[in-house]
Design a protein around this motif. Structure first.
Motif, PDB file in Angstrom:
ATOM      1  N   GLU A 112       0.839  -1.206   0.000  1.00  0.00           N
ATOM      2  CA  GLU A 112       0.000   0.000   0.000  1.00  0.00           C
ATOM      3  C   GLU A 112       0.869   1.249   0.000  1.00  0.00           C
ATOM      4  O   GLU A 112       0.565   2.219  -0.692  1.00  0.00           O
ATOM      5  CB  GLU A 112      -0.935  -0.006   1.206  1.00  0.00           C
ATOM      6  CG  GLU A 112      -2.075  -0.984   1.085  1.00  0.00           C
ATOM      7  CD  GLU A 112      -2.932  -1.082   2.337  1.00  0.00           C
ATOM      8  OE1 GLU A 112      -2.530  -0.530   3.386  1.00  0.00           O
ATOM      9  OE2 GLU A 112      -4.004  -1.708   2.262  1.00  0.00           O
ATOM     10  N   LYS A 113       1.953   1.224   0.764  1.00  0.00           N
ATOM     11  CA  LYS A 113       2.874   2.359   0.792  1.00  0.00           C
ATOM     12  C   LYS A 113       3.502   2.558  -0.587  1.00  0.00           C
ATOM     13  O   LYS A 113       3.579   3.674  -1.098  1.00  0.00           O
ATOM     14  CB  LYS A 113       3.965   2.121   1.832  1.00  0.00           C
ATOM     15  CG  LYS A 113       4.946   3.256   1.954  1.00  0.00           C
ATOM     16  CD  LYS A 113       6.006   2.955   2.993  1.00  0.00           C
ATOM     17  CE  LYS A 113       7.025   4.089   3.044  1.00  0.00           C
ATOM     18  NZ  LYS A 113       8.142   3.757   3.940  1.00  0.00           N
ATOM     19  N   ARG A 114       3.928   1.470  -1.201  1.00  0.00           N
ATOM     20  CA  ARG A 114       4.516   1.545  -2.536  1.00  0.00           C
ATOM     21  C   ARG A 114       3.490   2.049  -3.549  1.00  0.00           C
ATOM     22  O   ARG A 114       3.825   2.834  -4.442  1.00  0.00           O
ATOM     23  CB  ARG A 114       5.038   0.174  -2.946  1.00  0.00           C
ATOM     24  CG  ARG A 114       5.928   0.237  -4.179  1.00  0.00           C
ATOM     25  CD  ARG A 114       6.530  -1.088  -4.571  1.00  0.00           C
ATOM     26  NE  ARG A 114       7.134  -1.758  -3.441  1.00  0.00           N
ATOM     27  CZ  ARG A 114       7.180  -3.086  -3.312  1.00  0.00           C
ATOM     28  NH1 ARG A 114       6.647  -3.863  -4.228  1.00  0.00           N
ATOM     29  NH2 ARG A 114       7.748  -3.629  -2.265  1.00  0.00           N
ATOM     30  N   ASP A 115       2.240   1.619  -3.404  1.00  0.00           N
ATOM     31  CA  ASP A 115       1.175   2.070  -4.298  1.00  0.00           C
ATOM     32  C   ASP A 115       0.980   3.579  -4.186  1.00  0.00           C
ATOM     33  O   ASP A 115       0.830   4.272  -5.203  1.00  0.00           O
ATOM     34  CB  ASP A 115      -0.125   1.337  -3.984  1.00  0.00           C
ATOM     35  CG  ASP A 115      -1.243   1.687  -4.945  1.00  0.00           C
ATOM     36  OD1 ASP A 115      -0.982   1.726  -6.168  1.00  0.00           O
ATOM     37  OD2 ASP A 115      -2.371   1.925  -4.478  1.00  0.00           O
ATOM     38  N   LEU A 116       0.987   4.104  -2.958  1.00  0.00           N
ATOM     39  CA  LEU A 116       0.857   5.556  -2.770  1.00  0.00           C
ATOM     40  C   LEU A 116       2.025   6.301  -3.415  1.00  0.00           C
ATOM     41  O   LEU A 116       1.838   7.348  -4.037  1.00  0.00           O
ATOM     42  CB  LEU A 116       0.769   5.889  -1.279  1.00  0.00           C
ATOM     43  CG  LEU A 116      -0.536   5.518  -0.585  1.00  0.00           C
ATOM     44  CD1 LEU A 116      -0.426   5.773   0.917  1.00  0.00           C
ATOM     45  CD2 LEU A 116      -1.703   6.287  -1.172  1.00  0.00           C
ATOM     46  N   GLU A 117       3.235   5.761  -3.267  1.00  0.00           N
ATOM     47  CA  GLU A 117       4.400   6.390  -3.890  1.00  0.00           C
ATOM     48  C   GLU A 117       4.256   6.400  -5.409  1.00  0.00           C
ATOM     49  O   GLU A 117       4.578   7.392  -6.065  1.00  0.00           O
ATOM     50  CB  GLU A 117       5.673   5.660  -3.478  1.00  0.00           C
ATOM     51  CG  GLU A 117       6.056   5.851  -2.030  1.00  0.00           C
ATOM     52  CD  GLU A 117       7.210   4.959  -1.598  1.00  0.00           C
ATOM     53  OE1 GLU A 117       7.689   4.134  -2.409  1.00  0.00           O
ATOM     54  OE2 GLU A 117       7.634   5.083  -0.430  1.00  0.00           O
ATOM     55  N   TYR A 118       3.783   5.295  -5.966  1.00  0.00           N
ATOM     56  CA  TYR A 118       3.593   5.217  -7.414  1.00  0.00           C
ATOM     57  C   TYR A 118       2.511   6.184  -7.889  1.00  0.00           C
ATOM     58  O   TYR A 118       2.639   6.797  -8.957  1.00  0.00           O
ATOM     59  CB  TYR A 118       3.252   3.798  -7.845  1.00  0.00           C
ATOM     60  CG  TYR A 118       4.415   2.835  -7.805  1.00  0.00           C
ATOM     61  CD1 TYR A 118       5.725   3.271  -7.959  1.00  0.00           C
ATOM     62  CD2 TYR A 118       4.211   1.482  -7.608  1.00  0.00           C
ATOM     63  CE1 TYR A 118       6.787   2.389  -7.915  1.00  0.00           C
ATOM     64  CE2 TYR A 118       5.263   0.594  -7.572  1.00  0.00           C
ATOM     65  CZ  TYR A 118       6.552   1.052  -7.726  1.00  0.00           C
ATOM     66  OH  TYR A 118       7.598   0.168  -7.692  1.00  0.00           O
ATOM     67  N   GLN A 119       1.443   6.333  -7.115  1.00  0.00           N
ATOM     68  CA  GLN A 119       0.389   7.273  -7.497  1.00  0.00           C
ATOM     69  C   GLN A 119       0.916   8.703  -7.481  1.00  0.00           C
ATOM     70  O   GLN A 119       0.610   9.497  -8.377  1.00  0.00           O
ATOM     71  CB  GLN A 119      -0.804   7.148  -6.549  1.00  0.00           C
ATOM     72  CG  GLN A 119      -1.620   5.901  -6.768  1.00  0.00           C
ATOM     73  CD  GLN A 119      -2.753   5.764  -5.775  1.00  0.00           C
ATOM     74  OE1 GLN A 119      -2.941   6.606  -4.904  1.00  0.00           O
ATOM     75  NE2 GLN A 119      -3.519   4.688  -5.886  1.00  0.00           N
ATOM     76  N   GLU A 120       1.722   9.031  -6.477  1.00  0.00           N
ATOM     77  CA  GLU A 120       2.314  10.369  -6.400  1.00  0.00           C
ATOM     78  C   GLU A 120       3.254  10.602  -7.583  1.00  0.00           C
ATOM     79  O   GLU A 120       3.215  11.652  -8.218  1.00  0.00           O
ATOM     80  CB  GLU A 120       3.082  10.513  -5.082  1.00  0.00           C
ATOM     81  CG  GLU A 120       3.671  11.883  -4.864  1.00  0.00           C
ATOM     82  CD  GLU A 120       4.378  11.972  -3.523  1.00  0.00           C
ATOM     83  OE1 GLU A 120       5.466  12.570  -3.485  1.00  0.00           O
ATOM     84  OE2 GLU A 120       3.853  11.440  -2.530  1.00  0.00           O
ATOM     85  N   ARG A 121       4.048   9.601  -7.899  1.00  0.00           N
ATOM     86  CA  ARG A 121       4.978   9.717  -9.028  1.00  0.00           C
ATOM     87  C   ARG A 121       4.213   9.851 -10.351  1.00  0.00           C
ATOM     88  O   ARG A 121       4.604  10.621 -11.223  1.00  0.00           O
ATOM     89  CB  ARG A 121       5.880   8.492  -9.068  1.00  0.00           C
ATOM     90  CG  ARG A 121       6.954   8.576 -10.113  1.00  0.00           C
ATOM     91  CD  ARG A 121       7.931   7.450  -9.987  1.00  0.00           C
ATOM     92  NE  ARG A 121       8.966   7.575 -11.001  1.00  0.00           N
ATOM     93  CZ  ARG A 121       9.641   6.576 -11.477  1.00  0.00           C
ATOM     94  NH1 ARG A 121       9.436   5.359 -11.015  1.00  0.00           N
ATOM     95  NH2 ARG A 121      10.540   6.762 -12.404  1.00  0.00           N
ATOM     96  N   GLU A 122       3.119   9.108 -10.457  1.00  0.00           N
ATOM     97  CA  GLU A 122       2.303   9.200 -11.665  1.00  0.00           C
ATOM     98  C   GLU A 122       1.741  10.609 -11.828  1.00  0.00           C
ATOM     99  O   GLU A 122       1.716  11.161 -12.932  1.00  0.00           O
ATOM    100  CB  GLU A 122       1.162   8.184 -11.606  1.00  0.00           C
ATOM    101  CG  GLU A 122       0.284   8.186 -12.836  1.00  0.00           C
ATOM    102  CD  GLU A 122      -0.887   7.223 -12.722  1.00  0.00           C
ATOM    103  OE1 GLU A 122      -1.572   7.030 -13.746  1.00  0.00           O
ATOM    104  OE2 GLU A 122      -1.123   6.670 -11.634  1.00  0.00           O
ATOM    105  N   GLY A 123       1.294  11.213 -10.725  1.00  0.00           N
ATOM    106  CA  GLY A 123       0.776  12.582 -10.780  1.00  0.00           C
ATOM    107  C   GLY A 123       1.845  13.566 -11.222  1.00  0.00           C
ATOM    108  O   GLY A 123       1.589  14.443 -12.050  1.00  0.00           O
ATOM    109  N   LEU A 124       3.054  13.416 -10.675  1.00  0.00           N
ATOM    110  CA  LEU A 124       4.153  14.308 -11.070  1.00  0.00           C
ATOM    111  C   LEU A 124       4.506  14.126 -12.544  1.00  0.00           C
ATOM    112  O   LEU A 124       4.744  15.109 -13.259  1.00  0.00           O
ATOM    113  CB  LEU A 124       5.385  14.043 -10.197  1.00  0.00           C
ATOM    114  CG  LEU A 124       5.260  14.439  -8.731  1.00  0.00           C
ATOM    115  CD1 LEU A 124       6.481  13.976  -7.954  1.00  0.00           C
ATOM    116  CD2 LEU A 124       5.066  15.934  -8.590  1.00  0.00           C
TER     117      LEU A 124
END
Length: 108
Positions: free
Chosen positions: A45-57
């Motif tokens: 879940e933590k990795r998923d949040l990081e990926y979502q943030e990176r996707e937004g950037l």
């Protein structure tokens, strides 16, 4: 006959304690697996949040680059106009049209 009853009683006690140990062991293994699964889920879940943030950037960067590409296309069209050529000739080369009059400030 009394000896057979005593042996059966001891055997039943031994079987019961063996069953209890097996149940405790299985319960312990299942509990450990549950803990490991929960830890893995939290990490994912933590990795998923990081990926979502990176996707937004990355999406923001992509949008900026699309905008920049549009600006460059507009600039490319402007560079090919006569107005741009005249502007560059005046600013960088100091050229003037034959019918233009240059006014120079007087030095006092």
């Amino acid at each position: 006959m009394t000896g057979d009853i005593k042996r059966k009683g001891k055997k039943k006690k031994k079987d019961r304690s063996g069953n209890r140990m097996a149940i405790v062991g299985i319960t312990l293994v299942v509990f450990c697996l549950g803990v490991v699964v929960n830890v893995r889920i939290a990490a994912m879940e933590k990795r998923d949040l990081e990926y979502q943030e990176r996707e937004g950037l990355l999406q923001q960067q992509y949008d900026r680059e699309l905008s920049r590409a549009e600006d460059l296309k507009e600039y490319e069209v402007y560079v090919q106009t006569k107005q741009y050529v005249e502007e560059v000739a005046k600013q960088k080369l100091g050229l003037v049209k034959p019918d233009e009059i240059l006014l120079k400030p007087s030095s006092r």
